[in-house]
Design a protein around this motif. Structure first.
Motif, short mmCIF file in Angstrom:
data_model
loop_
_atom_site.label_atom_id
_atom_site.label_comp_id
_atom_site.label_asym_id
_atom_site.label_seq_id
_atom_site.Cartn_x
_atom_site.Cartn_y
_atom_site.Cartn_z
N UNK A 6 0.87 -1.19 0.00
CA UNK A 6 0.00 0.00 0.00
C UNK A 6 0.90 1.23 0.00
N UNK A 7 0.85 2.02 -1.10
CA UNK A 7 1.74 3.19 -1.18
C UNK A 7 1.01 4.51 -1.03
N UNK A 8 -0.32 4.52 -1.20
CA UNK A 8 -1.03 5.75 -0.86
C UNK A 8 -2.48 5.42 -0.48
N UNK A 38 0.09 -7.76 6.09
CA UNK A 38 1.28 -7.81 6.96
C UNK A 38 1.52 -6.43 7.55
N UNK A 39 1.46 -6.34 8.89
CA UNK A 39 1.54 -5.04 9.57
C UNK A 39 3.00 -4.70 9.93
N UNK A 40 3.18 -3.49 10.44
CA UNK A 40 4.51 -3.01 10.83
C UNK A 40 5.15 -3.91 11.90
N UNK A 41 4.33 -4.39 12.85
CA UNK A 41 4.89 -5.18 13.96
C UNK A 41 5.10 -6.65 13.61
N UNK A 42 4.89 -7.00 12.32
CA UNK A 42 5.16 -8.39 11.91
C UNK A 42 3.93 -9.28 11.97
N UNK A 95 2.63 1.27 3.63
CA UNK A 95 3.80 0.42 3.84
C UNK A 95 3.41 -1.01 4.15
N UNK A 96 2.14 -1.25 4.58
CA UNK A 96 1.70 -2.63 4.83
C UNK A 96 1.62 -3.39 3.50
N UNK A 97 1.80 -4.70 3.57
CA UNK A 97 1.72 -5.52 2.35
C UNK A 97 0.47 -6.40 2.41
N UNK A 135 -2.69 -15.12 3.23
CA UNK A 135 -2.72 -15.28 4.69
C UNK A 135 -1.96 -16.54 5.13
N UNK A 136 -2.09 -17.62 4.34
CA UNK A 136 -1.45 -18.89 4.74
C UNK A 136 0.07 -18.82 4.55
N UNK A 137 0.51 -18.25 3.40
CA UNK A 137 1.96 -18.16 3.11
C UNK A 137 2.35 -16.70 2.92
N UNK A 138 2.41 -15.92 4.00
CA UNK A 138 2.67 -14.47 3.84
C UNK A 138 4.08 -14.21 3.30
N UNK A 139 4.17 -13.19 2.44
CA UNK A 139 5.48 -12.82 1.88
C UNK A 139 5.52 -11.30 1.80
N UNK A 140 5.73 -10.60 2.95
CA UNK A 140 5.66 -9.13 2.93
C UNK A 140 6.85 -8.50 2.19
#
Length: 600
Positions: free
Chosen positions: A207-209, A238-242, A283-285, A289-294
């Motif tokens: 997410x860039x804007x 995927x959030x900032x805190x992982x 900045x979140x990706x 959900x099962x195989x996250x790749x941020x």
């Protein structure tokens, strides 16, 4: 499947980015022939139009020869650097727009360095070749030197150059032979910018804007890097805190022309807007959900300046604004941090005070101006730069300052900049102007523009951008003159102003409503002066020669919002309401001011 090109347009302020985008939109036949569009279609908020600058990055798309071109218009101002870095992540190529007379400027350098670091190959457009005494060939060489200095790769240095005038609506391979349209530039974009890659696999979108709609809430905008997205698809964010949070896409939109079009599926390489996702930040990706790749998070330049925001508590409180309480102010400031990445807000020592951190005076001024247009009343204190301790040494932000000034006035500009701890690095002629480059502390820039414009009769062109944190350079003298302060409440009279004219310059005129403690002028001496400008003329029925001479007043000095912010001292506030901008002392009562001075 259509081929996609994602292109960001980068340039210095006022080199013609938004005008060029207008012409591309017209060339791609986005409007009916009889449709009224006006100028600067993309600068669609009033503030951008009035100031002639782009503040928010925008996305539009055109289709040319069956190729979809997503165009991202970026801000050129260093104060909006937070916007630039994010949007470049969405692009596969950049158009670097340079004014044929001015050549590359400091902000050009700033945005270009970010683009080169991301490995983007630029197409150079030398614009405004119709201007008198422009120097397209020298500008081309200057751009090459700049790229070389920024460690561009061999491939990036083999850039294609297009010459033209976006205002007159032509672009071509040579500046001596004007064409009659801008198709050459569109052809170069299709040929030179690599096609957006579309790898298979699990979805990945950063997410860039952000956008906001009253109907569907927050909208996430970003470029789909991998895989496919479909409506009602269950995903993870995927959030900032992982942590990974379950989300579901409600609607998908792609950009088409100036608007958006709802689609059922988006393929990798395209830029899209997603609704139905709550609780996300830039900045979140969005990923499986099962195989996250941020994706790696975007680093944003830190703020260099802060200002105190507080509610309006002057005697004129609540007369003009709709939103006047600390709750309104708090909600509005924290809402702004959701989409304005380079801004930070902290609560102050009392409930109604907030410290707002930003990238510079313009960044903060745009926020204040937007708020007053929305109906907010507030007061702001003097801007303060943010000091840091690096390896036990007190450091401050240093900026690169460029002043272009007529040759005979360059001495004045150099003197003013060096008084504020500026170091002259480059001095060279540029046409009939002198080009000066300084390294100067951010503190030294506060209030400098006013002084330089006054000393050069308004002919200087000043730009600056943040360079680095460096050791503290010592104290800088601020404003030399004191303030003239009103002692009473009520409208001021021409009679009183006339009698006080030799005491300094006034910012008010007869009939203006004032209150005690308001700053109404600049004293000719260093100390503050409290005066009664409400005093009327004693009327009698006796006539005498010369008694009825009418008052002849100098016109008042008017300030813009930025000028007020740069002008005020530590013990003053700028009061901002939808209708007016006033300067005042923090303590309105003269005795209280004296008590506070003794405490200091």
């Amino acid at each position: 499947m259509t081929s996609i090109r994602n292109v960001a347009i980068i340039a210095h302020v006022d080199h013609g980015k938004t005008t060029l985008v207008d012409k591309i939109l017209h060339e791609a036949k986005l409007f009916r022939d009889n449709q009224e569009t006006g100028e600067l279609i993309l600068d669609n908020n009033d503030l951008e139009r009035e100031r002639g600058i782009t503040i928010l990055s925008k996305n539009v798309s055109v289709t040319y020869k069956d190729v979809k071109i997503n165009i991202i218009d970026t801000p050129g101002h260093a104060d909006f650097g937070g916007e630039v870095e994010r949007v470049l992540k969405m692009a596969d190529g950049v158009i670097l727009l340079v004014d044929a007379f001015e050549g590359p400027m400091p902000q050009t350098r700033f945005v270009l360095s970010k683009a080169l670091q991301l490995g983007l190959k630029p197409i150079v457009v030398i614009n405004k070749v119709d201007k008198p005494n422009c120097r397209p060939d020298e500008t081309h060489d200057a751009v090459f030197d700049l790229m070389f200095n920024l460690d561009a790769t061999e491939e990036q240095l083999e850039f294609t150059t297009v010459y033209g005038s976006s205002k007159q609506g032509w672009m071509g391979p040579e500046w001596e032979n004007p064409t009659d349209n801008i198709q050459h530039l569109l052809d170069v974009m299709v040929d030179e910018v690599p096609e957006a890659p579309a790898p298979e696999g699990t979805p990945q979108l950063q997410i860039t804007s952000l956008d906001f709609s009253n109907y569907v809430g927050r909208i996430a905008i970003g470029r789909l890097v991998r895989g496919k997205l479909t409506e009602n698809m269950p995903l993870g964010i995927a959030k900032r805190d992982g942590s990974i949070k379950r989300v579901k896409i409600k609607e998908l939109h792609v950009f088409e022309g100036l608007g958006k079009r709802r689609v059922e599926e988006v393929v990798a390489g395209d830029i899209c807007a997603i609704t139905g996702i709550e609780d996300f930040e830039i900045g979140d990706t969005i990923t499986d959900f099962e195989n996250p790749d941020p994706l790696p998070r975007i680093a944003i330049d830190e703020p260099t300046m802060n200002m105190l925001f507080t509610i309006n508590n002057s005697p004129f409180f609540g007369k003009e604004g709709k939103f006047v309480t600390s709750r309104h102010l708090r909600d509005r400031l924290f809402k702004e941090t959701e989409k304005n990445l380079a801004l930070k807000v902290e609560t102050g020592d009392t409930e109604d005070k907030f410290l707002v951190y930003g990238r510079g005076i313009l960044h903060l001024a745009v926020l204040i101006e937007t708020m007053r247009r929305e109906g907010y009343e507030l007061q702001v204190g003097q801007p303060q730069v943010i000091f840091k301790e690096i390896d036990g040494v007190k450091c401050e932000p240093i900026e690169t300052l460029v002043i272009d000034v007529p040759e005979n006035l360059s001495g004045k500009a150099i003197e003013l900049a060096t008084q504020r701890k500026g170091e002259l690095l480059i001095m060279e002629p540029k046409g009939d102007m002198q080009h000066l480059e300084f390294e100067i502390p951010s503190r030294g820039l506060i209030g400098l523009r006013n002084n330089v414009l006054t000393a050069t009769q308004g002919e200087a062109i000043m730009t600056h951008r943040f360079k680095e944190y460096a050791p503290f350079r010592g104290p800088i003298s601020g404003r030399i003159n004191g303030s003239i302060i009103s002692v009473e409440n009520g409208p001021c009279t021409a009679y009183a102003l006339d009698k006080l004219q030799d005491r300094g310059t006034f910012f008010v005129e007869p009939g203006d409503d004032l209150y005690g403690g308001m700053v109404i002028g600049e004293h000719s001496r260093p100390n503050d002066l409290t005066v009664n400008v409400q005093k009327g003329k004693k009327l009698t029925n006796m006539r005498s020669a010369g008694a009825d001479d009418s008052a002849k007043l100098a016109p008042p000095r008017r300030f813009s919002l930025e000028e007020c912010m740069e002008y005020i001292q530590k013990d003053e506030y700028v009061e901002v309401t939808p209708e007016s901008i006033r300067m005042r002392k923090i303590y309105l009562d003269e005795n209280e001011r004296k008590r506070m001075e003794k405490k200091d």
